[in-house]
Motif scaffolding. Sequence first.
Motif, short mmCIF file in Angstrom:
data_model
loop_
_atom_site.label_atom_id
_atom_site.label_comp_id
_atom_site.label_asym_id
_atom_site.label_seq_id
_atom_site.Cartn_x
_atom_site.Cartn_y
_atom_site.Cartn_z
N MET A 1 0.82 -1.19 0.00
CA MET A 1 0.00 0.00 0.00
C MET A 1 0.87 1.25 0.00
N PRO A 2 0.32 2.43 -0.35
CA PRO A 2 1.13 3.63 -0.49
C PRO A 2 1.85 4.01 0.77
N LEU A 3 3.05 4.54 0.63
CA LEU A 3 3.86 4.95 1.75
C LEU A 3 3.67 6.44 1.97
N TYR A 4 3.42 6.84 3.21
CA TYR A 4 3.15 8.22 3.53
C TYR A 4 4.35 8.83 4.24
N VAL A 5 4.54 10.11 4.04
CA VAL A 5 5.61 10.80 4.74
C VAL A 5 5.18 11.01 6.17
N SER A 6 5.93 10.50 7.09
CA SER A 6 5.58 10.59 8.49
C SER A 6 6.36 11.71 9.16
N PRO A 7 5.70 12.63 9.86
CA PRO A 7 6.40 13.71 10.53
C PRO A 7 7.23 13.17 11.67
N THR A 8 8.36 13.82 11.92
CA THR A 8 9.24 13.39 13.00
C THR A 8 8.54 13.62 14.32
N ASN A 128 -2.33 -7.32 -2.35
CA ASN A 128 -2.03 -7.00 -3.75
C ASN A 128 -2.33 -8.18 -4.67
N THR A 129 -2.11 -9.40 -4.20
CA THR A 129 -2.47 -10.57 -5.00
C THR A 129 -3.97 -10.59 -5.25
N ASP A 130 -4.75 -10.25 -4.23
CA ASP A 130 -6.20 -10.12 -4.38
C ASP A 130 -6.55 -9.17 -5.51
N SER A 131 -5.91 -8.00 -5.51
CA SER A 131 -6.25 -6.99 -6.52
C SER A 131 -5.85 -7.45 -7.92
N TYR A 132 -4.71 -8.14 -8.04
CA TYR A 132 -4.29 -8.63 -9.36
C TYR A 132 -5.17 -9.78 -9.84
N LEU A 133 -5.66 -10.59 -8.92
CA LEU A 133 -6.59 -11.66 -9.31
C LEU A 133 -7.93 -11.07 -9.75
N SER A 171 3.35 -9.01 -6.41
CA SER A 171 2.86 -8.67 -5.07
C SER A 171 3.92 -8.94 -4.01
N HIS A 172 4.60 -10.07 -4.11
CA HIS A 172 5.60 -10.42 -3.09
C HIS A 172 6.86 -9.57 -3.23
#
Length: 329
Positions: A1-8, A128-133, A171-172
């Motif tokens: 899933m997307p990676l978000y910028v996390s504040p320090t 992600n495998t779910d989404s590709y299937l 996915s993996h």
Amino acid sequence: MPLYVSPTASPHPVHRGTDMETKNYSSESGFVLLGISSSPQLQKPLFAIFLIMYLVTVLGNVLIILVIQSDSRLHTPMYFFLSNLSFTDICFTTVIVPNMLANLLSETKVISFVGCLIQMYFFMAFANTDSYLLASMAIDRLVAICNPFHYERVMNPRRCLLMLLGSCTISHLHSLLRVLLMSRLSFCASHVIKHFFCDTQPVLKLSCSDTSSNQIVVMTETLAVITTPFLCILFSYLRIIITVLRIPSAAGKWKAFSTCGSHLTVVALFYGSVIYVYFRPLSMYSVVKDRVATVMYTVVTPMLNPFIYSLRNKDMKRGLIKLRDRIHS
């Protein structure tokens, strides 16, 4: 899933009660999963609810697999992908729900740093495998409706197997990259994950590392991996709609659309909740709302899939009756 910028995050004093312990710590200290609810009165009722949902998910999806394997008339590309979707759904929920059930009856609710990364890896891999299937099933419907005379040649067993292997491999590899990047982060503020499992966004909010150096790489790779199957589904159904609208008879249009109904329902449930949770700015993150949406695609959708595909499908109903008769004979 997307990676978000996390504040320090900065260190906070230690609190007791509803505010879990907050301190400077190393990755070896692990995390505390806050869970679905922090209310002691709700722990046992939630345990009973999610245990029933998990058992229904496993039994329902196992039944789908058995029906497809036992009926030779269901040995087609669509049901090949459906049986693999059912297997992936079982794995997907098993990564999350058993640990969540244990935490509902536990006082500590602790998960090790390595355990958190392992759960995160398999969660992303199976999601992600779910989404590709689901995308593979959309392609199957596209070929069946738009190019029916070449269906058997295009959707041959070898190509279906390659699509399955491609789905799993992408996915993996995506999950491996994300977890390797996550393992390099430092966590020096609160070690309380405000979620019921190790999802990327709640964990990243705890990091005090500078993630800007790898942000561009991760976001471009993640965007490609996540959006590709979704765009594939959109393109497939756009082509299907154009083709079906050209069918002169209303009965013919209904027959064509009816073969896509179950798949569209599952796609709407899965992607609707996924988009709500992940495709928003970090500033819009809401703990309670996101927990509910996450429960939708991690627990509810895998539980509903067997009902959606069996109750609205004559072939599956016939297969269920055949399997029942075989068991009773």
